[in-house]
Design an enzyme around this catalytic site. Structure first.
Site, short mmCIF file in Angstrom:
data_model
loop_
_atom_site.label_atom_id
_atom_site.label_comp_id
_atom_site.label_asym_id
_atom_site.label_seq_id
_atom_site.Cartn_x
_atom_site.Cartn_y
_atom_site.Cartn_z
N LEU A 19 -25.52 29.42 106.63
CA LEU A 19 -26.52 30.37 106.14
C LEU A 19 -27.69 30.42 107.11
O LEU A 19 -28.32 29.40 107.38
CB LEU A 19 -27.02 29.96 104.75
CG LEU A 19 -25.94 29.76 103.68
CD1 LEU A 19 -26.60 29.57 102.32
CD2 LEU A 19 -24.97 30.92 103.64
N ALA A 20 -27.94 31.61 107.62
CA ALA A 20 -29.00 31.72 108.63
C ALA A 20 -29.70 33.07 108.56
O ALA A 20 -30.15 33.60 109.57
CB ALA A 20 -28.39 31.52 110.01
N ARG A 26 -42.86 31.08 107.99
CA ARG A 26 -43.86 30.06 108.34
C ARG A 26 -43.79 29.59 109.79
O ARG A 26 -44.58 28.76 110.22
CB ARG A 26 -43.71 28.87 107.38
CG ARG A 26 -44.30 29.15 106.03
CD ARG A 26 -43.91 28.10 105.01
NE ARG A 26 -42.51 28.21 104.62
CZ ARG A 26 -41.85 27.29 103.92
NH1 ARG A 26 -42.46 26.18 103.58
NH2 ARG A 26 -40.59 27.48 103.59
N GLN A 84 -26.30 39.88 106.00
CA GLN A 84 -26.94 39.94 104.68
C GLN A 84 -28.20 40.78 104.87
O GLN A 84 -29.20 40.29 105.40
CB GLN A 84 -27.28 38.53 104.18
CG GLN A 84 -27.81 38.51 102.76
CD GLN A 84 -28.43 37.18 102.36
OE1 GLN A 84 -28.90 36.42 103.19
NE2 GLN A 84 -28.44 36.90 101.06
N GLY A 89 -30.98 35.46 97.98
CA GLY A 89 -30.73 34.08 97.55
C GLY A 89 -29.51 33.47 98.22
O GLY A 89 -28.68 34.18 98.81
N THR A 90 -29.41 32.15 98.10
CA THR A 90 -28.33 31.43 98.80
C THR A 90 -26.95 31.79 98.26
O THR A 90 -25.98 31.84 99.02
CB THR A 90 -28.55 29.91 98.70
OG1 THR A 90 -28.81 29.56 97.34
CG2 THR A 90 -29.72 29.44 99.56
N TYR A 111 -26.63 24.92 106.41
CA TYR A 111 -27.80 25.76 106.66
C TYR A 111 -28.10 25.77 108.16
O TYR A 111 -28.07 24.72 108.81
CB TYR A 111 -29.04 25.18 105.96
CG TYR A 111 -29.06 25.29 104.45
CD1 TYR A 111 -28.05 25.95 103.75
CD2 TYR A 111 -30.11 24.74 103.74
CE1 TYR A 111 -28.10 26.04 102.37
CE2 TYR A 111 -30.17 24.82 102.35
CZ TYR A 111 -29.16 25.47 101.67
OH TYR A 111 -29.22 25.56 100.31
N ASP A 113 -30.81 25.96 109.65
CA ASP A 113 -32.08 25.34 110.05
C ASP A 113 -32.12 23.85 109.73
O ASP A 113 -33.19 23.26 109.63
CB ASP A 113 -33.25 26.07 109.37
CG ASP A 113 -33.13 26.10 107.85
OD1 ASP A 113 -32.14 25.56 107.32
OD2 ASP A 113 -34.02 26.66 107.20
N ALA A 431 -43.67 20.33 168.98
CA ALA A 431 -44.52 20.61 167.81
C ALA A 431 -45.23 21.95 167.96
O ALA A 431 -45.55 22.36 169.08
CB ALA A 431 -45.54 19.49 167.64
C1 UD1 Z 1 -32.23 25.48 98.80
C2 UD1 Z 1 -31.53 25.00 97.52
C3 UD1 Z 1 -32.19 23.73 97.02
C4 UD1 Z 1 -32.16 22.68 98.08
C5 UD1 Z 1 -32.80 23.19 99.39
C6 UD1 Z 1 -32.57 22.20 100.48
C7 UD1 Z 1 -30.75 27.01 96.39
C8 UD1 Z 1 -31.02 27.98 95.31
N1 UD1 Z 1 -31.65 26.05 96.54
O1 UD1 Z 1 -33.56 25.82 98.43
O2 UD1 Z 1 -31.52 23.26 95.86
O3 UD1 Z 1 -32.84 21.52 97.64
O4 UD1 Z 1 -32.20 24.44 99.77
O5 UD1 Z 1 -33.26 22.59 101.63
O6 UD1 Z 1 -29.76 27.12 97.08
N2 UD1 Z 1 -30.69 31.91 103.13
C9 UD1 Z 1 -29.99 33.03 103.44
N3 UD1 Z 1 -30.08 34.11 102.62
C10 UD1 Z 1 -30.83 34.10 101.50
C11 UD1 Z 1 -31.54 32.94 101.18
C12 UD1 Z 1 -31.46 31.85 102.01
O7 UD1 Z 1 -29.29 33.09 104.45
O8 UD1 Z 1 -30.84 35.13 100.79
C13 UD1 Z 1 -30.59 30.74 104.02
C14 UD1 Z 1 -31.90 30.40 104.67
O9 UD1 Z 1 -32.01 31.06 105.93
C15 UD1 Z 1 -31.81 28.90 104.84
C16 UD1 Z 1 -30.94 28.46 103.67
O10 UD1 Z 1 -30.25 29.62 103.24
O11 UD1 Z 1 -31.14 28.54 106.02
C17 UD1 Z 1 -31.75 27.87 102.52
O12 UD1 Z 1 -32.63 28.84 102.02
P1 UD1 Z 1 -34.06 28.47 101.46
O13 UD1 Z 1 -34.73 29.70 101.01
O14 UD1 Z 1 -34.79 27.63 102.43
O15 UD1 Z 1 -33.66 27.60 100.19
P2 UD1 Z 1 -34.60 26.68 99.35
O16 UD1 Z 1 -35.40 27.51 98.42
O17 UD1 Z 1 -35.32 25.75 100.21
#
Ligand code: UD1
Ligand code: CA
Length: 465
Positions: A19-20, A26, A84, A89-90, A111, A113, A431
């Site tokens: 997921l990226a 930030r 996406q 959301g994830t 993930y 990151d 030289a």
């Molecule tokens: C998520 C988890 C949380 C966990 C945390 C660990 C969920 C709902 N929550 O929260 O339980 O403790 O990670 O770090 O999964 N991303 C996408 N598309 C989206 C949303 C996110 O690609 O629509 C990617 C982001 O780029 C990132 C990763 O998913 O690499 C995590 O997303 P982030 O928003 O940081 O999740 P958290 O709210 O931190």
């Protein structure tokens, strides 16, 4: 006979989804978050490399923000690109990638990151998954705030509650969701289609899978990782710097364990890979980049940058040198303040000294360029002595030309050799010469205005008032 419980049981292919798509607000940067570099390599590249180390049969990358930049940077990787367009959301993110997922596969979700996750940890997670349909990578943190909490009943995982949806009681739970999970392909597709967005953030949470699985009577296993740095994600430049140091520390420990002397492991950076011989001593603030090979008994002075270099045995590199994409033979002496530019080759026991720049040149065995010189596009023979301030004038404004210098030649100080030009073997150049024609072997050649003496000349002096 039953199969051993390892993740690489041949009939279960591993498919990875990274997921990226997140923006990385930030980071305050025009560069997408996952392209920021850790140890000279994009964050997401670290994750891709981990996936490759596990022999994944496919790697899907869910991308969104800065898609073109991400695609360009990763153009050499064979990835399944899943866009996406809106970050809902994830769970929604994983949904974009399920098209390529096989029902029987183990699907590992990572993930982009989270760069420090090790192959060993992921293998343990895959083993935890072996008999189940779903397994999570979790950790116990002293400060769990911000993370989703793992809710257990009788030690069995029941669900994950996100921080923003958590009651005060749930917030006291210290076991957190790393976000990394392995799930059976078919189950993933079924459960994903059932998740909604009725929560504090209005997002489709991947973490809702756990509750769905438990409701179906599944057991959700976990592997609890001790090394918390492995699951840390990067959201801002502070975390980026923190994980960079952590990563560098790990590399330094690894090198020192193999016998390398680092004068200060906290002031050493490796941005790439290096193969080192025995008794290598590296002083402070040295950066090794790209792919390097360094022999035995090599000393590298403080503040030097060594990039894509092959360095032989018994070489001494003094302070403040910048060496790139070149080959250094055994016994050479370099610096201080020397620069080797790409495609340079120093033969055995050659010397390149203070404020010398060498580009795309061969300096054969025993030759010396010790002070204040520019040598470019030059083929220099053996045991040549190049005096201070010698310049090869290799560029006529349009084309580059070659300078050839035979064995045992002696080039006097402050000489300009206007290329194309050839200095014969054993020739001596006086030289201060500017030569634009070849110099014969074993002869003294120079071009110099005859010295004059002016009788009766006086230095100007101020009139006395
Ligand atoms: C998520 C988890 C949380 C966990 C945390 C660990 C969920 C709902 N929550 O929260 O339980 O403790 O990670 O770090 O999964 N991303 C996408 N598309 C989206 C949303 C996110 O690609 O629509 C990617 C982001 O780029 C990132 C990763 O998913 O690499 C995590 O997303 P982030 O928003 O940081 O999740 P958290 O709210 O931190
Ligand atoms: Ca996060």
């Amino acid at each position: 006979m039953s199969e051993p419980l390892t993740h690489n049981t041949p009939q279960i292919p591993l498919q990875v989804i990274i997921l990226a798509a997140g923006k990385g607000t930030r980071m305050y940067s025009n560069t997408p978050k996952v392209l920021h570099e850790l140890a000279g390599k994009a964050l997401v590249q670290h994750v891709i490399d981990s996936a490759k180390a596990l022999d994944a049969s496919s790697i899907s990358l869910v991308y969104g923000h800065g898609g073109e930049q991400v695609k360009q940077t990763l153009s050499n990787e064979s990835l399944l690109w899943c866009e996406q367009t809106e970050q809902l959301g994830t769970g929604h993110a994983v949904q974009q990638a399920v098209g390529a997922i096989n029902d029987e596969a183990n699907v590992l979700i990572l993930y982009g990151d989270v760069p420090l996750l090790s192959k060993e940890t992921l293998e343990k997670l895959l083993i935890a998954k072996a008999e189940q349909n779903l397994a999570l990578l979790t950790a116990n943190l002293d400060n769990p705030s911000g993370y989703g909490r793992i809710v257990r009943t009788d030690n069995k995982i029941e669900k994950i509650v996100e921080e923003k949806d958590a009651s005060e009681e749930i917030k006291t739970i210290t076991e957190v969701n790393s976000g990394v999970m392995v799930v059976n392909g078919e189950k993933l597709k079924t459960w994903l289609s059932q998740i909604g967005n009725n929560n504090a953030q209005g997002e489709y949470y991947l973490t809702d899978l756990i509750e769905l699985a438990v409701k179906e009577g599944e057991t959700v296993n976990s592997y609890i990782v001790r090394d918390h740095k492995e699951i840390e994600g990067i959201n801002n430049k502070l975390q980026l710097a923190d994980l960079e140091r952590e990563y560098q520390k790990r590399q330094a420990i690894c090198l020192m364990t193999q016998g390398v002397t680092l004068k200060d492991p906290a002031r050493f950076d490796l941005r790439g890979e290096v193969e080192l011989g025995m008794d290598v001593i590296i002083d402070i603030n040295v950066i090794i980049e790209g792919q390097c090979k360094i022999g035995h008994n090599v000393k590298i002075g403080a503040n030097s940058i060594i990039k894509d270099m092959i360095i032989g045995d018994n070489v001494e590199i003094l302070e403040n040198c910048i060496l790139e994409k070149s080959i250094v033979g055994n016994g050479c002496n370099i610096g201080p303040y020397a620069r080797l530019r790409p495609d340079t080759e120093l033969g055995e026991n050659a010397k390149v000294g203070n404020f010398v720049e060498i580009k795309k040149s061969i300096i054969a065995q025993g030759s010396k360029v010790n002070h204040l010189s520019y040598i470019g596009d030059t083929h220099m023979g053996k045991n040549v002595n190049v005096g201070a301030g010698t310049i090869t004038c290799n560029y006529d404004g349009a084309y580059k030309h070659i300078t050839k210098i035979g064995d045992n030649a002696f080039i006097g100080s402050n000489t300009a050799l206007v290329a194309p030009i050839e200095i014969g073997e054993g020739a001596t150049i006086g030289a201060g010469s500017t030569l634009n024609k070849d110099a014969e072997e074993n002869k003294l050649t120079f071009s110099r205005a005859p010295q004059k003496k002016i009788e009766g000349w006086k230095r100007p002096s101020k009139n006395k008032a």
